[in-house]
Design a protein around this motif. Structure first.
Motif, PDB file in Angstrom:
ATOM      1  N   VAL A 264      -4.475  -4.657  -4.251  1.00 41.60           N
ATOM      2  CA  VAL A 264      -3.088  -4.529  -3.325  1.00 41.60           C
ATOM      3  C   VAL A 264      -2.948  -2.921  -3.362  1.00 41.60           C
ATOM      4  CG1 VAL A 264      -0.567  -4.747  -3.446  1.00 41.60           C
ATOM      5  CG2 VAL A 264      -2.143  -6.708  -3.793  1.00 41.60           C
ATOM      6  N   HIS A 265      -2.503  -2.260  -2.205  1.00 43.02           N
ATOM      7  CA  HIS A 265      -1.724  -1.150  -2.380  1.00 43.02           C
ATOM      8  C   HIS A 265      -0.325  -1.303  -2.572  1.00 43.02           C
ATOM      9  CE1 HIS A 265      -5.278   0.627  -0.066  1.00 43.02           C
ATOM     10  NE2 HIS A 265      -4.736   1.676   0.028  1.00 43.02           N
ATOM     11  N   GLY A 266       0.364  -0.702  -3.552  1.00 37.23           N
ATOM     12  CA  GLY A 266       1.960  -1.042  -3.854  1.00 37.23           C
ATOM     13  C   GLY A 266       2.491  -0.183  -4.393  1.00 37.23           C
ATOM     14  N   ASN A 267       3.935  -0.074  -4.179  1.00 38.85           N
ATOM     15  CA  ASN A 267       4.850   0.681  -5.024  1.00 38.85           C
ATOM     16  C   ASN A 267       4.442   2.146  -4.833  1.00 38.85           C
ATOM     17  OD1 ASN A 267       4.567  -2.024  -6.167  1.00 38.85           O
ATOM     18  ND2 ASN A 267       6.431  -1.279  -7.132  1.00 38.85           N
ATOM     19  N   GLN A 268       4.132   2.462  -3.454  1.00 37.86           N
ATOM     20  CA  GLN A 268       3.812   4.321  -3.535  1.00 37.86           C
ATOM     21  C   GLN A 268       4.891   4.965  -2.952  1.00 37.86           C
ATOM     22  OE1 GLN A 268       1.009   4.982  -0.243  1.00 37.86           O
ATOM     23  NE2 GLN A 268       0.806   7.206  -0.585  1.00 37.86           N
ATOM     24  N   LEU A 269       5.801   4.216  -2.130  1.00 37.70           N
ATOM     25  CA  LEU A 269       6.775   5.145  -1.402  1.00 37.70           C
ATOM     26  C   LEU A 269       8.228   4.919  -2.027  1.00 37.70           C
ATOM     27  CD1 LEU A 269       5.734   4.968   2.126  1.00 37.70           C
ATOM     28  CD2 LEU A 269       5.034   6.610   0.629  1.00 37.70           C
ATOM     29  N   GLY A 270       8.250   3.770  -2.801  1.00 41.08           N
ATOM     30  CA  GLY A 270       9.570   3.465  -3.651  1.00 41.08           C
ATOM     31  C   GLY A 270       9.363   2.082  -4.253  1.00 41.08           C
ATOM     32  N   PRO A 271      10.124   1.417  -4.958  1.00 41.82           N
ATOM     33  CA  PRO A 271      10.314   0.375  -5.638  1.00 41.82           C
ATOM     34  C   PRO A 271       9.887  -0.684  -4.433  1.00 41.82           C
ATOM     35  CG  PRO A 271      12.027   1.529  -6.520  1.00 41.82           C
ATOM     36  CD  PRO A 271      11.395   2.252  -5.184  1.00 41.82           C
ATOM     37  N   GLY A 272       9.013  -1.505  -4.929  1.00 42.45           N
ATOM     38  CA  GLY A 272       8.851  -2.667  -4.037  1.00 42.45           C
ATOM     39  C   GLY A 272       8.166  -3.965  -4.587  1.00 42.45           C
ATOM     40  N   PRO A 273       7.389  -4.761  -3.924  1.00 45.96           N
ATOM     41  CA  PRO A 273       7.044  -6.085  -4.553  1.00 45.96           C
ATOM     42  C   PRO A 273       5.543  -6.161  -4.494  1.00 45.96           C
ATOM     43  CG  PRO A 273       7.099  -6.340  -1.986  1.00 45.96           C
ATOM     44  CD  PRO A 273       7.925  -4.966  -2.363  1.00 45.96           C
ATOM     45  N   GLY A 274       4.962  -4.877  -4.296  1.00 44.28           N
ATOM     46  CA  GLY A 274       3.500  -4.799  -4.653  1.00 44.28           C
ATOM     47  C   GLY A 274       2.915  -5.183  -5.960  1.00 44.28           C
ATOM     48  N   VAL A 275       3.475  -4.768  -7.228  1.00 46.19           N
ATOM     49  CA  VAL A 275       2.971  -5.011  -8.250  1.00 46.19           C
ATOM     50  C   VAL A 275       3.357  -6.236  -8.670  1.00 46.19           C
ATOM     51  CG1 VAL A 275       3.548  -4.605 -10.821  1.00 46.19           C
ATOM     52  CG2 VAL A 275       3.336  -2.800  -9.184  1.00 46.19           C
ATOM     53  N   ARG A 276       4.373  -6.797  -8.289  1.00 45.04           N
ATOM     54  CA  ARG A 276       4.503  -8.163  -8.635  1.00 45.04           C
ATOM     55  C   ARG A 276       3.932  -9.246  -7.923  1.00 45.04           C
ATOM     56  NH1 ARG A 276       9.392  -8.143  -6.798  1.00 45.04           N
ATOM     57  NH2 ARG A 276       9.368  -9.126  -4.902  1.00 45.04           N
ATOM     58  N   LEU A 277       3.318  -8.868  -6.704  1.00 36.14           N
ATOM     59  CA  LEU A 277       2.659  -9.819  -5.868  1.00 36.14           C
ATOM     60  C   LEU A 277       1.229  -9.869  -6.318  1.00 36.14           C
ATOM     61  CD1 LEU A 277       2.605 -11.650  -3.361  1.00 36.14           C
ATOM     62  CD2 LEU A 277       2.257  -9.594  -1.899  1.00 36.14           C
ATOM     63  N   ALA A 278       0.825  -8.583  -6.767  1.00 30.76           N
ATOM     64  CA  ALA A 278      -0.587  -8.463  -7.391  1.00 30.76           C
ATOM     65  C   ALA A 278      -0.892  -9.174  -8.582  1.00 30.76           C
ATOM     66  CB  ALA A 278      -0.891  -6.892  -7.615  1.00 30.76           C
ATOM     67  N   VAL A 279       0.102  -9.124  -9.503  1.00 35.84           N
ATOM     68  CA  VAL A 279       0.090  -9.837 -10.613  1.00 35.84           C
ATOM     69  C   VAL A 279       0.030 -11.163 -10.484  1.00 35.84           C
ATOM     70  CG1 VAL A 279       1.241 -10.412 -13.048  1.00 35.84           C
ATOM     71  CG2 VAL A 279       1.026  -7.827 -12.188  1.00 35.84           C
ATOM     72  N   GLU A 280       0.975 -11.583  -9.804  1.00 33.17           N
ATOM     73  CA  GLU A 280       1.191 -13.138  -9.269  1.00 33.17           C
ATOM     74  C   GLU A 280      -0.047 -14.010  -8.876  1.00 33.17           C
ATOM     75  OE1 GLU A 280       3.183 -16.047  -5.888  1.00 33.17           O
ATOM     76  OE2 GLU A 280       4.329 -14.014  -6.358  1.00 33.17           O
ATOM     77  N   LEU A 281      -0.733 -13.116  -8.131  1.00 29.04           N
ATOM     78  CA  LEU A 281      -2.035 -13.747  -7.091  1.00 29.04           C
ATOM     79  C   LEU A 281      -3.060 -13.282  -8.060  1.00 29.04           C
ATOM     80  CD1 LEU A 281      -1.001 -13.124  -3.682  1.00 29.04           C
ATOM     81  CD2 LEU A 281      -0.716 -15.066  -4.904  1.00 29.04           C
ATOM     82  N   GLY A 282      -3.103 -12.694  -9.158  1.00 26.29           N
ATOM     83  CA  GLY A 282      -4.327 -12.347  -9.996  1.00 26.29           C
ATOM     84  C   GLY A 282      -5.304 -11.280  -9.336  1.00 26.29           C
TER      85      GLY A 282
END
Length: 388
Positions: free
Chosen positions: A224-242
């Protein structure tokens, strides 16, 4: 193994050997024996075994080759004007990807292959011995397959990034249907991983989830590309889906850090990109202190990080991200290997692993940060064979 590769080689006279093994060993006056491209023995130079070839490091430092777990190497065109404008004060947005898409679609296979080979060679000359690269500048079924095929001829692993951006003129829902349907089916046999740009201006949480679930169903590993430009769901989604990694991670809330620390998802920091986009540097120190695994990668791409220089990323991590040299080197080797799930093969100097090594033109690895920006790579060994 190449027909010109000797069955055994011993590297002697290593001034400092950084192993990045579980014991964090840094050995002085060391030697490494290589058999059939694998590390067969590590110990003092005076005890080095006999071998077909004896290679004298001359007191130089040796460490594992860089494992660059995040690049975008299949592209044509130039975005120097965009970079110049950003340095003059314009803010970064994801839209510039469309400019590269047009130039890359217009390039013939031979031209893209030449450009890709040159970038891989440049990375190798800087100490990178294992790298990932992504599609994502094709953004149509035929182009994504073409780019994946070309990438597979040059990179160690390839990631499908059809969900990089909705291409200009396309309708978002229809394009998402294509990514999760015919595009995925056409490309899946050419790639090992799938990624999504979960960010404002690209794909929101629902769209990103749909892409990742479809790709997992197709048998691909997830990134996942995530949380680059501001807070967002990327980290949460990445961890949730392994997902194996979530990359950029510039803007993290406490819950994001806690989630990463309690998971097997690697947080990949991209400091060269952070400097180019003038984003805050990813909080590597905070992540490590919480117990998360981090990687450093170049994010080589034409818009926001046009460099393959992993040594520069290591120097930046030490000088500006508050990592120790050992932590930065580990993130750029074993961290990247863990993010690509190849840590059993590469990322450290350990018995049985591939003999992917770099020799520095310096007596110790600290010179990577002590002399930032200097071309310190003396020789690179890939599968036990010296390349330069």
């Amino acid at each position: 193994m190449s027909s010109t590769t000797p069955a055994s080689t011993v590297i002697t006279g290593i001034g400092e050997l950084t192993t990045v093994d579980p014991d964090h060993r840094v050995l002085q006056d060391a030697a490494v024996a290589i058999e059939n491209g694998r590390i067969a023995w590590i110990g003092p130079t005076r005890q080095a075994p006999a071998a077909d070839v004896r290679w004298d490091a001359g007191g130089r430092a040796v460490l594992p080759g860089w494992v660059d777990s995040h690049t975008h190497l299949v592209f044509a065109g130039d975005r120097g004007a965009e970079f110049e404008a950003r340095m003059a004060g314009e803010s970064y947005s994801a839209g510039g990807i469309g400019v590269t898409m047009a130039a890359t679609r217009a390039a013939y296979d031979a031209e893209l292959a030449r450009l890709l080979a040159a970038r891989v060679a440049e990375a190798r000359a800087g100490g990178t011995t294992f790298l990932e690269t992504k599609t994502g500048y094709g953004l149509s079924v035929d182009e994504e397959v073409r780019h994946a095929r070309l990438a597979g001829e040059a990179a160690d692993v390839v990631t499908f990034l059809g969900a990089h951006l909705v291409p200009p003129g396309a309708e978002a829902d229809e394009y998402l249907d294509q990514v999760c349907g015919p595009m995925l089916q056409a490309v899946k046999d050419h790639v090992q991983w799938a990624d999504v740009f979960c960010e404002r201006g690209a794909f929101d949480e629902d769209a990103s989830r749909r892409v990742l679930l479809a790709c997992r169903e197709a048998g691909l590993g997830l990134r996942v590309h995530g949380n680059q430009l501001g807070p967002g769901p990327g980290v949460r989604l990445a961890v949730e889906l392994g997902a194996a990694s979530v990359d950029h991670v510039n803007h993290l809330e406490d819950a994001d850090v806690e989630a990463l620390a309690g998971s097997s998802t690697v947080a990949t920091c991209l400091p060269a990109c952070d400097l180019s986009t003038r984003q805050p540097l990813a909080p590597g120190r905070r992540l490590l202190d919480a117990g998360a695994e981090i990687a450093l990668a170049s994010n080589c791409n034409p818009g926001t990080s046009y460099t393959t220089a992993m040594g520069f990323c290591v120097a930046t991590a030490v000088l500006q991200m508050e990592l120790s040299l050992h932590e930065a080197v580990r993130a750029a080797t074993m961290g990247g290997a863990q993010a690509l799930r190849v840590a059993e093969e590469v990322g450290s100097v350990e018995l049985g692993k591939r003999a992917d090594l770099q020799v520095l033109d310096a007596p110790a690895a600290i010179h990577l940060a002590y002399r930032p920006g200097m071309p310190l790579t003396h020789t690179v060994f890939k599968d036990g064979r010296p390349d330069i």
